[in-house]
Enzyme design. Structure first.
Site, PDB file in Angstrom:
ATOM      1  CE1 TYR A  49       0.740   1.597   4.273  1.00 56.97           C
ATOM      2  CE2 TYR A  49       0.969  -0.801   4.427  1.00 56.97           C
ATOM      3  CZ  TYR A  49       1.189   0.469   4.951  1.00 56.97           C
ATOM      4  OH  TYR A  49       1.882   0.613   6.132  1.00 56.97           O
ATOM      5  CG  PHE A  59       0.082   9.164   5.418  1.00 54.90           C
ATOM      6  CD1 PHE A  59      -0.143   7.927   6.010  1.00 54.90           C
ATOM      7  CD2 PHE A  59      -0.879   9.670   4.547  1.00 54.90           C
ATOM      8  CE1 PHE A  59      -1.286   7.204   5.746  1.00 54.90           C
ATOM      9  CE2 PHE A  59      -2.031   8.938   4.280  1.00 54.90           C
ATOM     10  CZ  PHE A  59      -2.240   7.704   4.871  1.00 54.90           C
ATOM     11  CG  ASP A  60       2.819   3.874   6.298  1.00 56.46           C
ATOM     12  OD1 ASP A  60       4.022   3.596   6.115  1.00 56.46           O
ATOM     13  OD2 ASP A  60       2.055   3.161   6.965  1.00 56.46           O
ATOM     14  CB  ILE A  79      -8.511   2.449   8.975  1.00 53.90           C
ATOM     15  CG1 ILE A  79      -8.113   2.181   7.525  1.00 53.90           C
ATOM     16  CG2 ILE A  79      -7.410   3.167   9.724  1.00 53.90           C
ATOM     17  CD1 ILE A  79      -7.892   3.456   6.721  1.00 53.90           C
ATOM     18  CE1 TYR A 105      -5.022   5.189  11.863  1.00 50.79           C
ATOM     19  CE2 TYR A 105      -4.946   6.132   9.663  1.00 50.79           C
ATOM     20  CZ  TYR A 105      -4.582   5.144  10.545  1.00 50.79           C
ATOM     21  OH  TYR A 105      -3.775   4.113  10.132  1.00 50.79           O
ATOM     22  CG  PHE A 122      -4.761   3.870   2.197  1.00 54.61           C
ATOM     23  CD1 PHE A 122      -3.514   3.686   2.789  1.00 54.61           C
ATOM     24  CD2 PHE A 122      -5.767   4.484   2.930  1.00 54.61           C
ATOM     25  CE1 PHE A 122      -3.286   4.085   4.095  1.00 54.61           C
ATOM     26  CE2 PHE A 122      -5.544   4.884   4.233  1.00 54.61           C
ATOM     27  CZ  PHE A 122      -4.291   4.692   4.817  1.00 54.61           C
TER      28      PHE A 122
END
Length: 441
Positions: A49, A59-60, A79, A105, A122
């Site tokens: 991902y 961010f990731d 999530i 979140y 994502f």
């Protein structure tokens, strides 16, 4: 249906796959997957991902770490949007999930990179998914794939009454198809495989699960002429169930009543040779009576009798199964309650004898005779014990005699070699004396 949302200058695209159709999770397929199966609840899934904010800030990323990510689908480990979105994906599929804060979140955000009320995007690639391993030993002997989620959270427990619909297949041929009701813990009476019965304790009402069973989990299918060590598949629907009351739900008086019911059922199971099932019933009696403290003398006596009977018969069941270490443990618990219990002393002696603990066995059998001098079984066991002790001692004597004989023979051989070596050395010295000239001044 396609939803669009404008956030400042960004248009969000994709199909609304949120259960409430509130636009909370939008899915856009980037690359089609293959096959017909999608990942389902409880599957173990493997993905890559990349997560970004609406402005494109990353961010990731598991790709950046070159480390695929695994999680159990539908269990809240990720999530909410992921549990929803990945469940719609096929192997090999790449999609873009746009997740509103309520499905991500929320108001709190996450760490420094994801602020409050952030909408996240994502890109997810699904590599594989496998069913959940339900086996206690995690040896993949019971693999579940949830084809239809059940209702609520309640699950059958030991001694629960269940109604199930079964369809068992082997080599694509149906060998077992029926609707059946039975008590959890006694499925073997109805030719229910151990793996199916175990899986039912993990299912909710109206859940449909596909179980792949192998090894010990298939115990029971031999009644259907399935070759030993075969892998079989069962589609199982839990139609209905009624849980057995847990210990904490019973009053002390109800526990005594239930112990009487369990004792009678355990005796029936024992009589029919179902020793493991009987052990479970007797063990439940023992667990029911761990905490209660009865004030009435009659209740105290009943509780004490049930405790002793439970441990004594657990020992007997293990003895029948040739599980002698377990038998010894149960006997010890029973003898803590009644140190002069004739049956438990005798059963402990039998297990000691089976384990070649002759001195301990002899002590137990002799103690039985002190309590009951007419116990012919104890007398016979004492003689058997002495005979086996004598045979063991003779065997040991012969073993040591053989060892000493080998040692003596080895010593003789060593002495002979040493003697031969000394003779050879003397001969060589004589030869040297003859061949070496003497030098004089």
């Amino acid at each position: 249906m396609t939803s669009t949302e404008t956030n400042e200058q960004i248009t969000l695209k994709g199909e609304d796959i949120s259960p409430e159709k509130d636009g909370g999770v939008l899915k856009e397929i980037i690359k089609e997957g293959h096959g017909d199966e999608c990942a389902s609840a409880n599957d173990r899934v493997t993905v890559h991902y990349v997560g970004t904010l609406l402005d494109g800030t990353k961010f990731d990323s598991s790709r950046d770490r070159n480390d695929k990510f695994q999680f159990n689908l539908g269990k809240g480990e990720v999530i909410k949007a992921w549990d929803i979105g990945v469940a719609t994906m096929k192997r090999g599929e790449i999609c873009r999930l746009t997740c509103k804060p309520e499905y991500a979140y929320g108001e709190k955000g996450s760490g420094d990179k994801i602020g409050p009320n952030a909408t996240l995007i994502f890109e997810v690639e699904l590599f594989d998914f496998v069913g959940e391993d339900l086996s206690d030993d995690k040896d993949q002997s019971i693999i579940r794939r949830t084809l239809r989620k059940g209702e609520g959270w309640a699950k059958p427990n030991e001694d629960a009454s269940v109604e199930v619909m079964l369809k068992g297949t082997h080599d694509n041929k149906v060998f077992d198809e029926r609707t059946v009701s039975f008590t959890i813990g006694e499925g073997f009476i109805h030719n229910i495989p151990e793996g199916v019965e175990h899986a039912l304790t993990k299912m909710t009402k109206n859940e449909l699960a596909r179980l792949t069973l192998k090894s010990k989990a298939t115990t029971g299918v031999e009644k259907f002429n399935i070759p030993k060590n075969s892998t079989v598949q069962y589609d199982v629907t839990l139609l209905n169930f009624e849980k057995a009351k847990d210990s904490w739900q019973l009053s002390d008086a109800e526990k005594l009543e239930q112990c009487d019911v369990l004792k009678k059922r355990a005796a029936e199971l024992f009589k029919d040779g179902h020793y493991r099932a009987a052990i479970k019933k007797y063990s439940t009696i023992a667990s029911y009576l761990e905490a209660p403290n009865y004030s009435e003398e009659e209740d105290k006596k009943k509780a004490a009798d049930f405790k002793l009977t439970a441990q004594s018969n657990i020992a007997l069941c293990h003895l029948k199964l040739n599980e002698h270490a377990e038998c010894l443990r149960a006997c010890e618990k029973a003898l803590e309650l009644d140190a002069k219990n004739e049956k438990c002393l005798f059963r402990r002696g039998q297990s000691h004898l089976a384990m070649s603990n002759y001195e301990d066995a002899l002590k137990d059998f002799q103690e039985v005779l002190k309590l009951n001098s007419s116990n012919s079984a104890a007398k016979q066991s004492i003689q058997t014990c002495r005979d086996q002790m004598k045979a063991y001692q003779q065997k040991e004597k012969q073993l040591y005699a053989n060892i000493f004989a080998k040692m003596a023979k080895s010593s003789e051989k060593t002495d002979e070699q040493a003697s031969n070596g000394e003779s050879k050395t003397n001969e060589e010295n004589n030869n040297n004396n003859e061949e070496t000239p003497t030098t004089t001044n």
